[in-house]
Scaffold this motif. Structure first.
Motif, short mmCIF file in Angstrom:
data_model
loop_
_atom_site.label_atom_id
_atom_site.label_comp_id
_atom_site.label_asym_id
_atom_site.label_seq_id
_atom_site.Cartn_x
_atom_site.Cartn_y
_atom_site.Cartn_z
N PHE A 1 32.00 -37.09 -0.71
CA PHE A 1 32.87 -37.91 -1.54
C PHE A 1 34.35 -37.71 -1.22
O PHE A 1 35.20 -38.44 -1.73
CB PHE A 1 32.64 -37.61 -3.02
CG PHE A 1 31.27 -37.98 -3.53
CD1 PHE A 1 30.61 -39.10 -3.08
CD2 PHE A 1 30.66 -37.19 -4.48
CE1 PHE A 1 29.35 -39.44 -3.56
CE2 PHE A 1 29.41 -37.52 -4.99
CZ PHE A 1 28.75 -38.65 -4.52
N LYS B 1 37.28 -40.51 -0.91
CA LYS B 1 36.75 -41.79 -1.39
C LYS B 1 37.06 -41.97 -2.87
O LYS B 1 36.91 -41.04 -3.66
CB LYS B 1 35.25 -41.86 -1.17
CG LYS B 1 34.85 -41.88 0.30
CD LYS B 1 33.34 -41.94 0.45
CE LYS B 1 32.92 -42.10 1.88
NZ LYS B 1 33.24 -40.97 2.73
N ALA C 1 33.86 -46.31 -4.49
CA ALA C 1 33.15 -46.09 -3.22
C ALA C 1 32.06 -45.03 -3.39
O ALA C 1 30.97 -45.16 -2.82
CB ALA C 1 34.13 -45.66 -2.14
N ARG C 2 32.33 -44.01 -4.17
CA ARG C 2 31.33 -42.97 -4.42
C ARG C 2 30.12 -43.56 -5.15
O ARG C 2 28.98 -43.28 -4.80
CB ARG C 2 31.93 -41.84 -5.26
CG ARG C 2 33.06 -41.11 -4.58
CD ARG C 2 33.70 -40.15 -5.54
NE ARG C 2 34.90 -39.56 -4.98
CZ ARG C 2 35.59 -38.59 -5.55
NH1 ARG C 2 35.19 -38.11 -6.72
NH2 ARG C 2 36.66 -38.10 -4.97
N THR D 1 34.09 -34.35 -5.85
CA THR D 1 34.18 -33.52 -4.66
C THR D 1 34.10 -32.07 -5.10
O THR D 1 34.29 -31.76 -6.27
CB THR D 1 35.53 -33.76 -3.93
OG1 THR D 1 36.58 -33.27 -4.78
CG2 THR D 1 35.74 -35.22 -3.58
#
Length: 109
Positions: free
Chosen positions: A65, A68, A72-73, A98
């Motif tokens: 991730f 992003k 998007a994740r 993340t």
């Protein structure tokens, strides 16, 4: 540390979600909570069966991730679980982080 709730053969969607996210994202943390019982009888769970496996809360921490945005994740997760959604998973509540974000924030579910 990879944290997972226990699975059984009686929970096929849970098992499929766990497998696909583990293989696709190599998560440091993966927590999946089946919340279908809270939605028994509404349009996403028309059978009313509290064990219908229609609603899930997922928290995943993955280095994939990095860099992003949240949209998007989430798209990454939806792409991995495309077949499960087509097969009857009605709702996914997602927390995608993340490793650095996970270190700063509250602990997973």
């Amino acid at each position: 540390m990879l944290r997972r709730m226990s699975t059984t053969a009686l929970r096929p969607f849970y098992s499929r979600i766990q497998t696909k996210l583990t293989e696709g994202l190599t998560p440091l943390t993966l927590v999946i909570k089946d919340e279908s019982f809270m939605h028994a009888g509404h349009s996403g769970n028309p059978s009313g069966d509290p064990d219908a496996e229609t609603h899930f809360k997922v928290e995943v921490v993955s280095a994939q991730f990095e860099g992003k945005p949240a949209v998007a994740r989430h798209r990454m997760v939806y792409a991995l679980l495309d077949q499960e959604i087509k097969d009857g998973v009605h709702a996914l509540s997602l927390k995608t982080k993340t490793p650095a974000e996970a270190e700063k924030g509250p602990k997973p579910l």
